[in-house]
Design a protein around this motif. Sequence first.
Motif, PDB file in Angstrom:
ATOM      1  N   SER A 245     -49.359 -20.344  52.508  1.00 51.03           N
ATOM      2  CA  SER A 245     -50.715 -20.919  52.466  1.00 51.03           C
ATOM      3  C   SER A 245     -50.732 -22.364  52.944  1.00 51.03           C
ATOM      4  CB  SER A 245     -51.274 -20.872  51.045  1.00 51.03           C
ATOM      5  OG  SER A 245     -51.123 -19.602  50.514  1.00 51.03           O
TER       6      SER A 245
ATOM      7  N   GLN B 182     -54.581 -22.892  54.148  1.00 53.12           N
ATOM      8  CA  GLN B 182     -55.703 -22.157  53.564  1.00 53.12           C
ATOM      9  C   GLN B 182     -55.466 -22.019  52.075  1.00 53.12           C
ATOM     10  OE1 GLN B 182     -55.741 -18.527  55.760  1.00 53.12           O
ATOM     11  NE2 GLN B 182     -57.385 -19.249  57.079  1.00 53.12           N
TER      12      GLN B 182
ATOM     13  N   ASN C  94     -56.736 -20.178  49.668  1.00 51.02           N
ATOM     14  CA  ASN C  94     -57.538 -19.041  49.208  1.00 51.02           C
ATOM     15  C   ASN C  94     -56.789 -18.292  48.108  1.00 51.02           C
ATOM     16  OD1 ASN C  94     -55.434 -18.048  50.615  1.00 51.02           O
ATOM     17  ND2 ASN C  94     -56.638 -17.332  52.342  1.00 51.02           N
ATOM     18  N   GLY C  95     -57.077 -17.011  48.000  1.00 53.57           N
ATOM     19  CA  GLY C  95     -56.448 -16.187  46.963  1.00 53.57           C
ATOM     20  C   GLY C  95     -54.939 -16.158  47.033  1.00 53.57           C
ATOM     21  N   ILE C  96     -54.394 -16.223  48.247  1.00 53.17           N
ATOM     22  CA  ILE C  96     -52.930 -16.147  48.385  1.00 53.17           C
ATOM     23  C   ILE C  96     -52.279 -17.363  47.739  1.00 53.17           C
ATOM     24  CG2 ILE C  96     -51.008 -16.088  50.028  1.00 53.17           C
ATOM     25  CD1 ILE C  96     -52.781 -14.546  51.933  1.00 53.17           C
TER      26      ILE C  96
ATOM     27  N   GLN D  54     -53.575 -19.243  45.489  1.00 55.27           N
ATOM     28  CA  GLN D  54     -53.825 -19.214  44.050  1.00 55.27           C
ATOM     29  C   GLN D  54     -52.875 -18.237  43.362  1.00 55.27           C
ATOM     30  OE1 GLN D  54     -58.028 -18.438  44.009  1.00 55.27           O
ATOM     31  NE2 GLN D  54     -58.518 -20.493  44.740  1.00 55.27           N
ATOM     32  N   ALA D  55     -52.650 -17.079  43.992  1.00 58.38           N
ATOM     33  CA  ALA D  55     -51.708 -16.105  43.418  1.00 58.38           C
ATOM     34  C   ALA D  55     -50.316 -16.724  43.342  1.00 58.38           C
ATOM     35  CB  ALA D  55     -51.685 -14.834  44.266  1.00 58.38           C
TER      36      ALA D  55
ATOM     37  N   PHE E  36     -56.429 -24.983  43.091  1.00 59.15           N
ATOM     38  CA  PHE E  36     -57.781 -24.496  42.786  1.00 59.15           C
ATOM     39  C   PHE E  36     -58.839 -25.532  43.118  1.00 59.15           C
ATOM     40  CE2 PHE E  36     -55.557 -21.130  40.844  1.00 59.15           C
ATOM     41  CZ  PHE E  36     -56.464 -20.085  40.694  1.00 59.15           C
TER      42      PHE E  36
ATOM     43  N   THR F 196     -60.802 -25.439  46.460  1.00 58.88           N
ATOM     44  CA  THR F 196     -61.952 -24.554  46.692  1.00 58.88           C
ATOM     45  C   THR F 196     -63.076 -24.761  45.674  1.00 58.88           C
ATOM     46  OG1 THR F 196     -60.634 -22.898  45.556  1.00 58.88           O
ATOM     47  CG2 THR F 196     -60.783 -22.722  47.948  1.00 58.88           C
ATOM     48  N   LYS F 197     -62.687 -24.979  44.395  1.00 50.43           N
ATOM     49  CA  LYS F 197     -63.735 -25.219  43.384  1.00 50.43           C
ATOM     50  C   LYS F 197     -63.445 -26.593  42.799  1.00 50.43           C
ATOM     51  CE  LYS F 197     -62.877 -20.484  41.762  1.00 50.43           C
ATOM     52  NZ  LYS F 197     -61.668 -20.312  42.575  1.00 50.43           N
TER      53      LYS F 197
END
Lengths: 268, 428
Positions: free
Chosen positions: B107, B112, B114-116, B118-119, B171, B174-175
């Motif tokens: 990532s 990026q 994203n979900g990756i 974050q995981a 996190f 993104t948020k």
Amino acid sequence: MTINADTKIAPILKQNASALEAIVSISPKFEKLRNPLLRKLMAGRTTLAEASRLGGCSMDDFFKKLEPLGFEIDRNTNAVDGAKKPVPAFVASLKKQQVIELDVRPVISSGSDPLNVIMEKVKSVKPGDVLKIINTFEPTPLIRLLEKKGFESYVNAVNNNLIETYFHKKEASNQGEIEPAQPTASDWDNVLKKFGDKVQKIEVRHLEMPQPMLTILDALDRLENGTALYVYHKRIPVFLLPELAQRGFDYRIKEIQDGEVHLLIFKN
Amino acid sequence: MVVNTNNNLVQNTTHKVVIPFYVYAGLSFLTATVLLFLSDNAFTQHYFQPRTLAITHTMALGWGTMIILGASHQLVPVLIEAKLFSNALAYASFVLAAIGIPLLIYSFFQFQFNGIAQAGAVLINAAVVCFVLNLAASILKSKNKNVHAVFVFTASVWLLATTVMGFLLVFNFTKNILPKDSVRYLSLHAHIGLVGWFLLLVMGVGSRLIPMFLISKYDDAKTLWLIYFLVNGALISFIVLFFSAVDSFFYTVPLTAVLLALLLFANYCREAYKQRIRKQVDKQVKISLLSVAMMLLPLIFLAALIALLLFSFANTKLVLAYGFSVFFGWLTAIILGMTFKTLPFIVWNKVYHNRAGLGKTPNPKDLFSESLFQKMGLAYLAGFGLFTAGILLGNTIVLQIASVLLFITAALYNVNILKMLRHKPLIK
């Protein structure tokens, strides 16, 4: 579906779901099959003949339970030897004098675990010797345990209640760039015998790190010629070993049990 | 047959737990040097750069943290004279981190969050939680709670603080969960990791291992406790300063505390060296002792940075040189030396512990190639020196040559590890 002594349990269970209950009802030993993980492990590898041997029941017990479920029985196929292993050379060329026999049936019927008795016997087996264990069933865990220790095994099922397992201690083979001395199983004992009463004993189990190592090196500095140092230790002191080599000492190690290791250190 | 699986014939699985960490770390180091080669121009730009972030985390997590986790599972039980609480937790920490780390690095490389990403962050934190719990339980169950164990445990808690913060930063991209943007918190995240996790751990373990490898009677728990409070005090004061928006001059307080701790530690190593019984010090220990001296280099860069900050002038070249000299300098030098002082013994124990009564066994240090180790050391020192010069000069050609040398270092390291792991017993 036609089944015989060589049919594996997995396809039987696949064919008819009620076969599981039928098989479990034969012997409480098959309760394990209820556990999906164990079922996966065992059912695919175990034939009915092996299962009857492990469960201490006859082939007919299986056939009687499975026939009502619609399985056709072929009683004419004799089971291939469960291990499907050819008779190894060491069994074929057995001479009476090199077989150490141990019958563990009395130990088991007295309700105790024969493992300790067996391991005591194993210690006296020299490379090339054969240990023969007589039992009422195939001692699979023991086979695995001794294979780790460099034994090859052969199971001979005389009948359903008499299983002979042969263990052969392989000759040590040397390979690799470092040429070690030709080892023997009783090397420890030989070295110990060689020094006789010229052995100085020290106890370092109660000491905190790094005191054991310092104590041993200190004792070695003051060790008289021709004397061996016998150390009672908690573990194999791996960091000491290169140090010993550097100072021209050789060593033998004997693991007594977890948390107890004996070392014998002597001049090369 | 009723085989009691808890009997003493059953071997403990420590090496099975430890070795995967070592292998993973070696491959991470190799990966990091490949990334260096591919991103030489990243080192002539600002430090907040996708490739720089990817390389930093490959080094910090894949190389440094993984090998320390592996070695800790082996060493902590020895330090506290007790068994590791749970092999299952150790396996869990390996598997979770082994999956999480590449996700995070990928990532960063793609930039990026994203979900990756974050995981990856979640998995890495889960791995660290397993490790901290395992340490805590092992230490609580043992009767011997010494200063070294306290160092290691405190370091592992700082590691958790670092990864939790990293998780928040991921996190936050993104948020907006934090009051400021993530870049603002980078130095906090980095220093808690560097000082709290790496420095504290290396000092705690090193203060036990270095005297042991030198066979030295020297032991001085008082100094170690002083070091412990200096480093932890530095960290806490740094965090307080970070959130209180004071003049950067005050950062000299934690810096001085860490500097003092380092000097005390260097002196501790010197005393141990003076009182050694072993007259010949092998190359592995020399490289590790060299790394103690190498700690000074990042400190010089750091002092220069703070000096420049006083003139409100942040020099990105110095930041890069500082980060590089920490991960590829100090930390890597320690690992290169200590791998060959720990892994051979772990492998020897695995192969020979139940054969050692049968006859003469090889010397544990003969399990790896000394000449490969020497070549690796030379390639490393040349590569490290050149790369640092390349950063300061902003010269991509020097950076390219240096990254090839570092790649050779990593390749030789891996070949030597493989040689050890493939060792076949000479006694059957």
